[in-house]
Scaffold this active site. Structure first.
Site, mmCIF file in Angstrom:
data_model
loop_
_atom_site.group_PDB
_atom_site.id
_atom_site.type_symbol
_atom_site.label_atom_id
_atom_site.label_comp_id
_atom_site.label_asym_id
_atom_site.label_seq_id
_atom_site.Cartn_x
_atom_site.Cartn_y
_atom_site.Cartn_z
ATOM 1 N N HIS A 1 0.756 -1.136 0.200
ATOM 2 C CA HIS A 1 0.093 -0.096 0.156
ATOM 3 C C HIS A 1 0.926 1.287 -0.016
ATOM 4 C CE1 HIS A 1 0.528 0.649 4.371
ATOM 5 N NE2 HIS A 1 0.215 -0.692 4.442
ATOM 6 N N HIS B 1 2.643 8.935 -0.146
ATOM 7 C CA HIS B 1 1.144 8.907 -0.697
ATOM 8 C C HIS B 1 1.005 9.805 -1.873
ATOM 9 C CE1 HIS B 1 -0.249 7.307 3.454
ATOM 10 N NE2 HIS B 1 0.655 8.046 3.803
ATOM 11 N N THR C 1 -3.879 5.730 9.001
ATOM 12 C CA THR C 1 -4.117 4.430 8.772
ATOM 13 C C THR C 1 -4.685 3.570 10.023
ATOM 14 O OG1 THR C 1 -2.067 3.435 9.150
ATOM 15 C CG2 THR C 1 -2.616 4.002 6.992
#
Length: 314
Positions: free
Chosen positions: A116, A150, A257
């Protein structure tokens, strides 16, 4: 803001339990409906079954559903948020934010494809050689733990925080743990203020950012659809960033998260760093899933809920 398209986080066995339970529940309901018409569920075509499973997993792992199993994800001090610099209270720093050992090259460095994001950490041998930050808004010293990125599907999005409503194509998080004494029995998870995250935005440049050269070369060694890590040629952390002592925003928020622990101190640089479209493309194709590249991995904006937030200057 919709969270559709944001990436899915898989955290521990609990989420897996939710997924399995959700799938069984949905299939049970489907079996009942189909059975009432005399159709046996085992006759369902494999493609249809797989499609349903993917839809259920996608829904359960959506950020909007995190709070079902991690209640703090619906708390009042969540991150990321929009930062309206022009409307912030300005505060003169008492002690400039201090960066120590950020030019030290670690003895070993690991880059990890976590499925991720891309994470990086290193081993410096001695604590006294490990990069750390102190002063500024901090009451303790915090040691480097890891960094990760990100990004978005294109350069119109990607950063988790927005500044004056603007979303940048890339955001770097450098995570730090609080220094503890040998007899300090306080566990990290007992106090979220044990964590400080320093954030940098990146904006598109016509030219490559040569400071990212070593890191992006390392990324190529772990890219793919499998979760994997590798030892790479070590580089100093200040190869990635430009350290600063003032002109930053600070507030208390959360992990972005699950478990979304609150009380995390955020320090966000007001000066974006450059990155080229070519370099962004390397990151966007670094993490792959069964359906292709992970095109975006940012959490939707959360409400500020009246929290204190300051712009710090010298």
């Amino acid at each position: 803001m919709s969270d559709r398209g944001c990436f899915s986080y898989i955290v521990g066995g609990t989420i897996k339990g939710i997924i399995i339970g959700g799938i069984l529940g949905a299939l049970g309901g489907l079996a009942t409906r189909q059975s009432s018409r005399g159709v046996i569920i085992t006759a369902m075509q494999g493609a249809q079954f797989l499609g349903i499973v993917k839809l259920i997993i996608g829904a359960l792992l959506s950020p909007s559903n995190w709070a079902r199993n991690f209640p703090e994800c619906s708390g009042n001090m969540q991150s990321p948020i929009d930062i309206s610099i022009k409307n912030l209270e300005k505060r003169k720093t008492r002690l400039p934010l201090t960066w120590d050992n950020y030019s030290n090259v670690p003895k070993t460095m690991i880059i990890e494809n976590s499925k991720h994001s891309v994470h990086g950490n290193g081993l410096w041998g001695r604590v006294t050689d490990t990069p750390s930050i102190t002063n500024g808004p901090l009451e303790n010293r915090y040691f480097f733990s890891q960094f990760h990125f990100h990004w978005g599907k294109d350069s119109s999005s990607g950063s988790e925080h927005t500044i004056d409503g603007k979303r940048y194509p890339l955001e770097l998080h450098i995570v730090h743990d609080r220094e503890t004494e040998p007899d300090d029995d306080l566990e990290l998870d007992d106090s979220p203020t044990d964590l400080v995250v320093v954030s940098f935005m990146f904006e598109v440049s016509d030219k490559d950012n040569h400071n990212l050269r070593n890191f992006l070369q390392s990324v190529k060694e772990v890219e793919g659809s499998e979760k994997k890590k590798g030892f790479v040629k070590p580089f100093a952390l200040d190869d990635l960033i430009e350290t600063f002592s003032s002109d930053y925003v600070t507030y208390k928020g959360s992990l972005t998260t699950p478990p979304c622990s609150e009380g995390v101190v955020w320090i966000i640089s007001s000066k974006p760093l450059p990155i080229s479209e070519r370099q962004l493309a390397i990151l966007r194709r670094s993490v792959r899933s069964d359906n292709g590249n992970l095109i975006q991995n940012f959490r939707p904006l959360q409400n500020r809920n009246g929290r204190d937030m300051y712009y710090v200057y010298n």
